[in-house]
Write a protein that holds these residues in place. Structure first.
Motif, PDB file in Angstrom:
ATOM      1  N   ILE A  49       2.979 -11.092  -0.043  1.00  0.00           N
ATOM      2  CA  ILE A  49       1.872 -10.153  -0.284  1.00  0.00           C
ATOM      3  C   ILE A  49       2.389  -8.865  -0.896  1.00  0.00           C
ATOM      4  CG2 ILE A  49       0.119  -8.733   0.847  1.00  0.00           C
ATOM      5  CD1 ILE A  49      -0.176 -11.002   2.910  1.00  0.00           C
ATOM      6  N   GLY A  50       3.516  -8.373  -0.400  1.00  0.00           N
ATOM      7  CA  GLY A  50       4.090  -7.143  -0.925  1.00  0.00           C
ATOM      8  C   GLY A  50       4.439  -7.244  -2.396  1.00  0.00           C
ATOM      9  N   ALA A  51       5.044  -8.362  -2.791  1.00  0.00           N
ATOM     10  CA  ALA A  51       5.427  -8.537  -4.190  1.00  0.00           C
ATOM     11  C   ALA A  51       4.200  -8.562  -5.100  1.00  0.00           C
ATOM     12  CB  ALA A  51       6.238  -9.824  -4.349  1.00  0.00           C
ATOM     13  N   VAL A  52       3.150  -9.249  -4.666  1.00  0.00           N
ATOM     14  CA  VAL A  52       1.929  -9.334  -5.472  1.00  0.00           C
ATOM     15  C   VAL A  52       1.261  -7.969  -5.596  1.00  0.00           C
ATOM     16  CG1 VAL A  52      -0.392 -10.312  -5.572  1.00  0.00           C
ATOM     17  CG2 VAL A  52       1.536 -11.769  -4.933  1.00  0.00           C
ATOM     18  N   VAL A  53       1.169  -7.236  -4.487  1.00  0.00           N
ATOM     19  CA  VAL A  53       0.531  -5.918  -4.505  1.00  0.00           C
ATOM     20  C   VAL A  53       1.296  -4.959  -5.410  1.00  0.00           C
ATOM     21  CG1 VAL A  53       0.003  -3.879  -3.108  1.00  0.00           C
ATOM     22  CG2 VAL A  53      -0.557  -6.165  -2.251  1.00  0.00           C
ATOM     23  N   ILE A  54       2.614  -4.933  -5.279  1.00  0.00           N
ATOM     24  CA  ILE A  54       3.424  -4.042  -6.112  1.00  0.00           C
ATOM     25  C   ILE A  54       3.310  -4.420  -7.584  1.00  0.00           C
ATOM     26  CG2 ILE A  54       5.806  -3.340  -6.638  1.00  0.00           C
ATOM     27  CD1 ILE A  54       6.362  -3.654  -3.606  1.00  0.00           C
ATOM     28  N   PHE A  55       3.321  -5.715  -7.885  1.00  0.00           N
ATOM     29  CA  PHE A  55       3.195  -6.175  -9.265  1.00  0.00           C
ATOM     30  C   PHE A  55       1.865  -5.716  -9.872  1.00  0.00           C
ATOM     31  CE2 PHE A  55       2.037  -9.267 -12.522  1.00  0.00           C
ATOM     32  CZ  PHE A  55       3.206  -9.350 -13.265  1.00  0.00           C
ATOM     33  N   ILE A  56       0.788  -5.816  -9.102  1.00  0.00           N
ATOM     34  CA  ILE A  56      -0.535  -5.425  -9.616  1.00  0.00           C
ATOM     35  C   ILE A  56      -0.650  -3.910  -9.757  1.00  0.00           C
ATOM     36  CG2 ILE A  56      -3.009  -5.405  -9.076  1.00  0.00           C
ATOM     37  CD1 ILE A  56      -2.614  -8.126  -7.727  1.00  0.00           C
ATOM     38  N   PHE A  57      -0.257  -3.174  -8.713  1.00  0.00           N
ATOM     39  CA  PHE A  57      -0.418  -1.726  -8.721  1.00  0.00           C
ATOM     40  C   PHE A  57       0.459  -1.041  -9.769  1.00  0.00           C
ATOM     41  CE2 PHE A  57      -2.110  -0.926  -4.135  1.00  0.00           C
ATOM     42  CZ  PHE A  57      -3.211  -1.709  -4.447  1.00  0.00           C
ATOM     43  N   GLU A  58       1.651  -1.581 -10.011  1.00  0.00           N
ATOM     44  CA  GLU A  58       2.605  -0.905 -10.893  1.00  0.00           C
ATOM     45  C   GLU A  58       2.757  -1.570 -12.261  1.00  0.00           C
ATOM     46  OE1 GLU A  58       4.022   1.978 -10.237  1.00  0.00           O
ATOM     47  OE2 GLU A  58       2.941   2.021  -8.322  1.00  0.00           O
ATOM     48  N   PHE A  59       1.898  -2.549 -12.566  1.00  0.00           N
ATOM     49  CA  PHE A  59       2.036  -3.290 -13.828  1.00  0.00           C
ATOM     50  C   PHE A  59       1.966  -2.366 -15.038  1.00  0.00           C
ATOM     51  CE2 PHE A  59       0.592  -5.950 -17.353  1.00  0.00           C
ATOM     52  CZ  PHE A  59       1.463  -7.015 -17.254  1.00  0.00           C
ATOM     53  N   THR A  60       1.085  -1.395 -15.003  1.00  0.00           N
ATOM     54  CA  THR A  60       0.938  -0.460 -16.135  1.00  0.00           C
ATOM     55  C   THR A  60       1.604   0.882 -15.856  1.00  0.00           C
ATOM     56  OG1 THR A  60      -1.204   0.296 -15.270  1.00  0.00           O
ATOM     57  CG2 THR A  60      -1.221  -1.517 -16.857  1.00  0.00           C
ATOM     58  N   ASN A  61       2.398   0.958 -14.797  1.00  0.00           N
ATOM     59  CA  ASN A  61       3.057   2.213 -14.447  1.00  0.00           C
ATOM     60  C   ASN A  61       4.581   2.035 -14.432  1.00  0.00           C
ATOM     61  OD1 ASN A  61       3.147   4.980 -13.585  1.00  0.00           O
ATOM     62  ND2 ASN A  61       3.459   4.273 -11.489  1.00  0.00           N
ATOM     63  N   ALA A  62       5.182   1.890 -13.287  1.00  0.00           N
ATOM     64  CA  ALA A  62       6.642   1.788 -13.188  1.00  0.00           C
ATOM     65  C   ALA A  62       7.181   0.506 -13.811  1.00  0.00           C
ATOM     66  CB  ALA A  62       7.073   1.877 -11.729  1.00  0.00           C
ATOM     67  N   LEU A  83       3.886   0.867   0.775  1.00  0.00           N
ATOM     68  CA  LEU A  83       5.269   0.775   1.239  1.00  0.00           C
ATOM     69  C   LEU A  83       5.431   1.419   2.613  1.00  0.00           C
ATOM     70  CD1 LEU A  83       7.295   1.569  -2.028  1.00  0.00           C
ATOM     71  CD2 LEU A  83       6.815  -0.665  -1.004  1.00  0.00           C
ATOM     72  N   ILE A  84       4.672   2.486   2.874  1.00  0.00           N
ATOM     73  CA  ILE A  84       4.700   3.122   4.194  1.00  0.00           C
ATOM     74  C   ILE A  84       4.280   2.125   5.274  1.00  0.00           C
ATOM     75  CG2 ILE A  84       3.526   4.828   5.650  1.00  0.00           C
ATOM     76  CD1 ILE A  84       3.512   6.708   3.233  1.00  0.00           C
ATOM     77  N   LEU A  85       3.228   1.359   5.002  1.00  0.00           N
ATOM     78  CA  LEU A  85       2.758   0.355   5.959  1.00  0.00           C
ATOM     79  C   LEU A  85       3.827  -0.705   6.210  1.00  0.00           C
ATOM     80  CD1 LEU A  85      -0.917  -0.160   4.712  1.00  0.00           C
ATOM     81  CD2 LEU A  85      -0.118   1.285   6.588  1.00  0.00           C
ATOM     82  N   LEU A  86       4.487  -1.164   5.140  1.00  0.00           N
ATOM     83  CA  LEU A  86       5.539  -2.172   5.297  1.00  0.00           C
ATOM     84  C   LEU A  86       6.731  -1.611   6.052  1.00  0.00           C
ATOM     85  CD1 LEU A  86       5.557  -3.937   1.788  1.00  0.00           C
ATOM     86  CD2 LEU A  86       4.488  -4.714   3.905  1.00  0.00           C
ATOM     87  N   MET A  87       7.097  -0.346   5.775  1.00  0.00           N
ATOM     88  CA  MET A  87       8.212   0.271   6.491  1.00  0.00           C
ATOM     89  C   MET A  87       7.891   0.421   7.968  1.00  0.00           C
ATOM     90  SD  MET A  87       9.854   3.179   3.976  1.00  0.00           S
ATOM     91  CE  MET A  87       8.349   4.154   3.839  1.00  0.00           C
ATOM     92  N   PHE A  88       6.664   0.741   8.293  1.00  0.00           N
ATOM     93  CA  PHE A  88       6.279   0.916   9.686  1.00  0.00           C
ATOM     94  C   PHE A  88       6.369  -0.411  10.447  1.00  0.00           C
ATOM     95  CE2 PHE A  88       3.126   1.333  13.137  1.00  0.00           C
ATOM     96  CZ  PHE A  88       3.615   2.476  13.750  1.00  0.00           C
TER      97      PHE A  88
END
Length: 444
Positions: A241-254, A295-300
């Motif tokens: 889930i983390g990989a998919v969320v990061i890929f979607i959120f940052e696709f046009t950014n980082a 990422l805060i949620l995953l770190m927690f």
């Protein structure tokens, strides 16, 4: 009376807390020596204390760049602190006892039981032997792979030291690196060898030694314990889930400047990073606020019990989710993989979560008062410290001395565990001789 006082004073939680504190103070004293810095100038003690705490608590937050501020001697001290902190000082003490064939006493077994988060002393020394063997074997394999990779860019001797340092740091979820200029692993964002090796080391360190032992004995036993099933299922789900969320959120950014292979590797790496690894291939400060909060949620949540990672642990998270689902379905019991959980497990999960939330909220509120930084960045650093993760938005080196000291205490509380920390501070138990009458309140 004297024996009772001594037994209460040296309870297993207090021994763990005091032991880690003494190792941190020793490490801070060594890191503040001028002979371990690259330019011969001694590090301020508050900065040395922060660095030693971060190393022993296997966090990775730094106030000075490890690759450029320290010479080889200082880096070796940090490496030793990471190894002791990752395995636990009682595990290291047991190693020396086994080497010198000294008998492990009952009190030492009780402390080991507390350190490894076990419910019984049965087989605890055998488990420690496995922990040592697994750890050294995995670190050796990681060192070999990373050395071969780095040898293409630098002399073999330097490559070997880099390979050893980063393999130990990754497996122990420490987050320290020697690449310099606070770059972390950003130069290797699209490198498959470094990414695969790092993710595997992080995964093995974050699963916990009990799960690794279960997996190695699976061919003989043909079954996994409930603990291993919950850890593997939850860890896999969070990673995917983390990989998919990061890929979607940052696709046009980082992720925008990267090719498709770089986008995929970066998403996978950043999804593994909050599992208490503390290194990154993308600039965390440049990520969208939605990604940072995720990422805060995953770190927690963190890693698994008995692992080198921190957080409230994936089993605690799964237990709470199971309790919510059971309540919504009108069930009286929490069932996972056809096993019923005891009520004390649910109460413990709730207690750990509430104490953790209280610590994070309190520290964040104080830092928002003392530090002139954006709220989300302060919350990010606080959760990273408490979850012993080490990911940073870049504000840690600019914190005030008070902020550094407060985050050091937060890392310390996160490393020994919120419940153990609370047990270490509480007074001696007294048995209650009566029960109060049952009352009713309206919930919701």
């Amino acid at each position: 009376m004297k024996f009772k006082f001594t037994a209460a004073l040296w309870s297993p939680p207090r021994v763990l807390a005091i032991g880690f504190a003494l190792i941190i103070l020793l490490g801070a004293s060594l890191l503040s020596l001028p002979s371990v810095s690259a330019d011969g100038q001694p590090m301020r003690f508050i900065d040395a204390l922060f660095t030693a705490t971060s190393a022993v608590c296997v966090t990775g937050l730094v106030v000075a760049d490890t690759g450029t501020f320290f010479n080889a001697g200082g880096q070796l001290i940090i490496l030793a602190l990471i190894q002791v902190g990752g395995l636990g000082f009682m595990t290291m003490a047991t190693l020396f006892a086994l080497v010198f064939k000294r008998r492990i006493t009952l009190r030492e077994r009780l402390i080991l039981q507390e350190a490894m988060n076990q419910t019984s002393m049965e087989g605890i020394v055998r488990l420690i032997r496995r922990v040592i063997i697994y750890s050294l074997s995995i670190e050796a394999a990681g060192t070999a792979v990373l050395t071969a990779r780095f040898a293409a860019e630098m002399p073999l001797g330097r490559a070997a030291f880099m390979g050893l340092f980063h393999a130990v740091s990754l497996f122990n979820s420490a987050g320290f690196d020697l690449f310099g200029n606070y770059r972390s692993y950003t130069p290797y964002v699209s490198d498959p060898v470094v990414n695969i090796t790092a993710i595997l080391l992080v995964a093995l360190g974050g699963l916990g030694f009990i799960v690794i032992s279960d997996l190695l004995e699976f061919r003989k036993r043909r079954r996994l314990s409930l603990h291993s099933k919950v850890v593997l299922a939850t860890s896999g789900a969070l990673f995917g889930i983390g990989a998919v969320v990061i890929f979607i959120f940052e696709f046009t950014n980082a992720l925008a400047p990267l090719g498709w292979d770089g986008k995929i590797w970066a998403s996978l790496f950043q999804s593994a990073a909050p599992r208490s690894i503390g290194v990154n291939t993308l600039d965390i400060g440049s990520l969208r606020q939605a990604t940072q909060f995720f990422l805060i949620l995953l770190m927690f949540i963190g890693a698994a019990p008995g692992s080198t990672g921190g957080g409230i642990k994936v089993t605690t998270f799964t237990t709470l989710v199971g309790a919510v689902i059971a309540m919504m379905r009108g069930k009286d019991e929490v069932v996972l993989f056809r096993y019923r959980l005891a009520r004390e497990r649910i109460f413990k999960a709730l207690t750990i979560t509430m104490i953790s939330l209280a610590v994070v909220v309190a520290v964040t509120m104080v830092l928002c008062t003392t530090e002139d930084r954006a709220f989300l960045r302060i919350l990010f650093e606080t959760v990273s410290a408490f979850g012993t993760c080490g990911l940073s938005t870049g504000i840690t080196p600019q914190l005030t001395d008070f902020g550094k000291l407060l985050l050091s205490l937060t890392m310390f509380a996160g490393r020994i565990g919120p419940l153990t920390f609370a047990y270490a501070l509480r007074p001696k138990d007294e048995k209650e001789l009566f029960r109060y009458p049952e009352g009713r309140i309206i919930i919701g």
